[in-house]
Design an enzyme around this catalytic site. Sequence first.
Site, short mmCIF file in Angstrom:
data_model
loop_
_atom_site.label_atom_id
_atom_site.label_comp_id
_atom_site.label_asym_id
_atom_site.label_seq_id
_atom_site.Cartn_x
_atom_site.Cartn_y
_atom_site.Cartn_z
N ARG A 75 0.82 -1.22 0.00
CA ARG A 75 0.00 0.00 0.00
C ARG A 75 0.85 1.26 0.00
O ARG A 75 0.38 2.33 -0.38
CB ARG A 75 -0.93 0.01 1.23
CG ARG A 75 -2.08 -0.93 1.06
CD ARG A 75 -2.98 -0.92 2.25
NE ARG A 75 -3.75 0.32 2.36
CZ ARG A 75 -4.81 0.45 3.13
NH1 ARG A 75 -5.22 -0.57 3.85
NH2 ARG A 75 -5.46 1.58 3.21
N ARG A 157 -14.51 5.81 0.61
CA ARG A 157 -13.23 5.47 -0.04
C ARG A 157 -13.25 4.02 -0.49
O ARG A 157 -13.92 3.20 0.11
CB ARG A 157 -12.08 5.60 0.98
CG ARG A 157 -11.76 6.99 1.45
CD ARG A 157 -11.04 6.93 2.80
NE ARG A 157 -9.95 5.95 2.85
CZ ARG A 157 -8.69 6.18 2.48
NH1 ARG A 157 -8.36 7.37 2.03
NH2 ARG A 157 -7.78 5.24 2.59
N ASN A 171 -5.59 -23.93 -17.98
CA ASN A 171 -5.68 -23.60 -19.40
C ASN A 171 -5.10 -22.24 -19.78
O ASN A 171 -4.67 -22.06 -20.91
CB ASN A 171 -7.12 -23.79 -19.93
CG ASN A 171 -8.12 -22.92 -19.22
OD1 ASN A 171 -7.87 -22.40 -18.13
ND2 ASN A 171 -9.28 -22.74 -19.83
N LYS A 194 -2.04 -19.59 -6.03
CA LYS A 194 -2.08 -21.06 -6.01
C LYS A 194 -2.08 -21.48 -7.48
O LYS A 194 -3.10 -21.37 -8.18
CB LYS A 194 -3.32 -21.51 -5.23
CG LYS A 194 -3.94 -22.83 -5.61
CD LYS A 194 -3.11 -24.03 -5.21
CE LYS A 194 -3.66 -25.28 -5.89
NZ LYS A 194 -2.97 -25.62 -7.14
N PRO A 196 -1.76 -23.89 -10.99
CA PRO A 196 -2.28 -25.23 -11.33
C PRO A 196 -1.17 -26.26 -11.19
O PRO A 196 -0.03 -26.00 -11.59
CB PRO A 196 -2.70 -25.07 -12.80
CG PRO A 196 -1.91 -23.92 -13.32
CD PRO A 196 -1.62 -23.01 -12.16
N SER A 197 -1.47 -27.43 -10.66
CA SER A 197 -0.42 -28.44 -10.48
C SER A 197 0.06 -29.01 -11.82
O SER A 197 1.19 -29.45 -11.92
CB SER A 197 -0.93 -29.59 -9.61
OG SER A 197 -1.19 -29.10 -8.33
N GLU A 266 -14.65 -17.30 -11.57
CA GLU A 266 -14.81 -17.54 -13.01
C GLU A 266 -14.84 -19.04 -13.22
O GLU A 266 -13.79 -19.70 -13.18
CB GLU A 266 -13.66 -16.89 -13.79
CG GLU A 266 -13.62 -15.38 -13.67
CD GLU A 266 -14.87 -14.70 -14.19
OE1 GLU A 266 -15.63 -15.33 -14.94
OE2 GLU A 266 -15.10 -13.54 -13.82
N ARG A 299 -11.24 -24.47 -23.24
CA ARG A 299 -11.46 -23.05 -22.94
C ARG A 299 -12.84 -22.92 -22.34
O ARG A 299 -13.78 -23.58 -22.78
CB ARG A 299 -11.41 -22.23 -24.23
CG ARG A 299 -10.11 -22.35 -24.98
CD ARG A 299 -10.22 -21.72 -26.33
NE ARG A 299 -11.10 -20.56 -26.26
CZ ARG A 299 -11.50 -19.86 -27.31
NH1 ARG A 299 -11.10 -20.20 -28.50
NH2 ARG A 299 -12.30 -18.84 -27.17
N CYS A 300 -12.95 -22.07 -21.33
CA CYS A 300 -14.28 -21.89 -20.73
C CYS A 300 -15.24 -21.35 -21.76
O CYS A 300 -16.44 -21.61 -21.70
CB CYS A 300 -14.18 -20.93 -19.55
SG CYS A 300 -13.38 -19.39 -19.98
P1 NAP Z 1 -9.92 -27.04 -11.60
O1 NAP Z 1 -9.59 -28.47 -11.66
O2 NAP Z 1 -11.18 -26.64 -10.95
O3 NAP Z 1 -8.66 -26.32 -10.92
C1 NAP Z 1 -8.54 -24.92 -10.88
C2 NAP Z 1 -7.57 -24.55 -9.77
O4 NAP Z 1 -8.18 -24.86 -8.52
C3 NAP Z 1 -6.25 -25.31 -9.81
O5 NAP Z 1 -5.22 -24.48 -9.38
C4 NAP Z 1 -6.50 -26.41 -8.80
O6 NAP Z 1 -5.32 -26.95 -8.23
C5 NAP Z 1 -7.28 -25.65 -7.75
N1 NAP Z 1 -8.02 -26.48 -6.82
C6 NAP Z 1 -8.48 -27.73 -6.98
N2 NAP Z 1 -9.14 -28.13 -5.85
C7 NAP Z 1 -9.09 -27.10 -4.99
C8 NAP Z 1 -9.57 -26.89 -3.68
N3 NAP Z 1 -10.27 -27.83 -3.02
N4 NAP Z 1 -9.32 -25.71 -3.07
C9 NAP Z 1 -8.63 -24.75 -3.73
N5 NAP Z 1 -8.14 -24.88 -4.97
C10 NAP Z 1 -8.37 -26.05 -5.60
O7 NAP Z 1 -9.98 -26.41 -13.09
P2 NAP Z 1 -8.97 -26.64 -14.28
O8 NAP Z 1 -9.23 -27.98 -14.87
O9 NAP Z 1 -7.59 -26.26 -13.88
O10 NAP Z 1 -9.46 -25.50 -15.29
C11 NAP Z 1 -10.48 -25.70 -16.20
C12 NAP Z 1 -11.78 -25.12 -15.67
O11 NAP Z 1 -11.63 -23.71 -15.51
C13 NAP Z 1 -12.93 -25.30 -16.65
O12 NAP Z 1 -14.09 -25.64 -15.94
C14 NAP Z 1 -13.06 -23.92 -17.29
O13 NAP Z 1 -14.33 -23.65 -17.81
C15 NAP Z 1 -12.71 -23.04 -16.13
N6 NAP Z 1 -12.31 -21.72 -16.60
C16 NAP Z 1 -13.20 -20.69 -16.48
C17 NAP Z 1 -12.89 -19.44 -16.98
C18 NAP Z 1 -13.90 -18.32 -16.90
O14 NAP Z 1 -13.56 -17.21 -17.26
N7 NAP Z 1 -15.10 -18.58 -16.44
C19 NAP Z 1 -11.63 -19.21 -17.57
C20 NAP Z 1 -10.73 -20.28 -17.66
C21 NAP Z 1 -11.08 -21.53 -17.16
P3 NAP Z 1 -4.66 -28.30 -8.79
O15 NAP Z 1 -4.27 -27.98 -10.20
O16 NAP Z 1 -3.53 -28.49 -7.87
O17 NAP Z 1 -5.72 -29.35 -8.71
#
Ligand code: NAP
Length: 506
Positions: A75, A157, A171, A194, A196-197, A266, A299-300
Amino acid sequence: MFKPVSNIFNNIIVEKDGVTYYKTYVAGNWIDSGEYIDIKSPIDLSIIAKVSRLNWQRIDVALDSIYNDGRWVVRDVPGWRRVEILEKAAQIIESVKEDFVQALILNAGKTRSQALGEITAVIDRLRAAHLDARKIFGEYIPGDWDQTTTETEAIVRREPVGVVLAIIPFNYPLFDTASKIAYSFIAGNAVVIKPPSADPLPVLMLARVLELSGFPKEALAVFTIPGSESDKLVADERISAISFTGSSETGKRVIEKAGIKQFVMELGGGDPAIVLADADIKLAAERIAMGIYSYAGQRCDAVKLILAEESVYEELKKLVVAELTKVKVGDPRDPDTVMGPLIEVKAVDEMMLAIDEAVKLGGRIVYGGKRLGPTYVEPTLIEFTDKDAMKRSMLYQKEVFAPIALLTSFGEVDEAINLANGRKYGLDVAIFGVNMEKIRKLIRYLETGAIYINDMPRHGVGYYPFGGRKYSGIGREGIGYSIEYVTAYKTVMYNFKGRGIWRYLL
Ligand code: NAP
């Protein structure tokens, strides 16, 4: 093994016995924890790196320091300087672009042009941060509209919430991280990521770039832990806002665990495309096909349901199939490849299951349908004449994150509205056509976050805000539009009662 060429990344990598180990960034320190996550390439499932994995003890200590120190340090960085830091990050990314391209190709399975597209979006997004800044404003409220507040006034504010947790999907590992950092930091927050793994390498490289750009070191960390072990992190009270992008199922769990926080969620999507009788069918077919196969449907905003008015149904089908026939599937390192692999074997398994189920329900495969390797598939189109059967299919009810779409016809616009709204998601809809009355009606009744007229849905850099309704989420991502979720109002009331300032009251 993947190792960036530029020497700016030397200090985040250790090479031992032919293995490349990546450290993770915690408030100014690059940490080798001694425990690692194997990172595989979706191209051939080979291990391309090992990433240092954090345990809860380390995360707990890091959160303490970011909460007690980092959120105040950030800040104290003046707004103009925050813009400069993000501009510097954009410059550095440009100078080491090829390393990011290779990271996205090898780790996320993107083609070169998709990787370049994501990197360009990151650079543009970081450079647009000054536009977010224009949304960090408050309000002045005069008090003389209520007898109890007469002779007072207030300023409302907008303040940073403190620590934002950014949870990143596989993705768009680079863009989503950059975007969430841009709006959280410009508003004055510390950020913990956090990643993606499956593909954390681009995220770690971005953290290094930010460190070099002058991002306050006390206010940034990348917590490399599996999502399945993240409940404690999500629930932690030192975190005030969660900006999550991922599936609807994970998003729901995050909201349940998080407690009282602010959210940008999202979530899942998969978009309907509605083709009206007077549409430019060739354009519609090209864009719809691209919406199916682009980044292998991961892609979402991918097109997952095509609804064509009866009179143009057959022509549209023929042209979409012709477009899909042109798609060369293969190794994304091959410059001729249009569609690379899915992120993991399980994603292909799910697509195959969904195809079998659709066929059992009476769906007809009009293109594709075959597995081409452990992580490779054909882009696939499935036609249904029985709409009730289609509505029972997994492809209609769920988001199958793969290059596959359903196709059916409709008579009246109301039928298209019901079929589009019948899905539990509400991210975007594409409409192709000219008839303004029909388009206007669709705009009114579609329960969706965005409507693209005469184009496929594409969120791009977020110049226009995007985000979902229903199972697709809460809040909006987009330049300027996300500020409200990472800031909090503070009302400051000034009492001048009896001081003679408002003389007309005397
Ligand atoms: P995901 O499996 O839901 O994982 C997303 C993130 O959440 C990863 O970093 C994952 O970690 C983490 N995660 C998993 N379990 C969790 C928990 N219990 N607590 C906290 N974090 C946790 O999704 P993805 O397969 O990576 O991404 C694809 C999805 O994203 C699709 O459904 C797509 O539609 C959506 N998406 C939406 C938008 C939008 O704008 N609406 C944009 C892009 C993508 P790990 O990888 O370690 O499991």
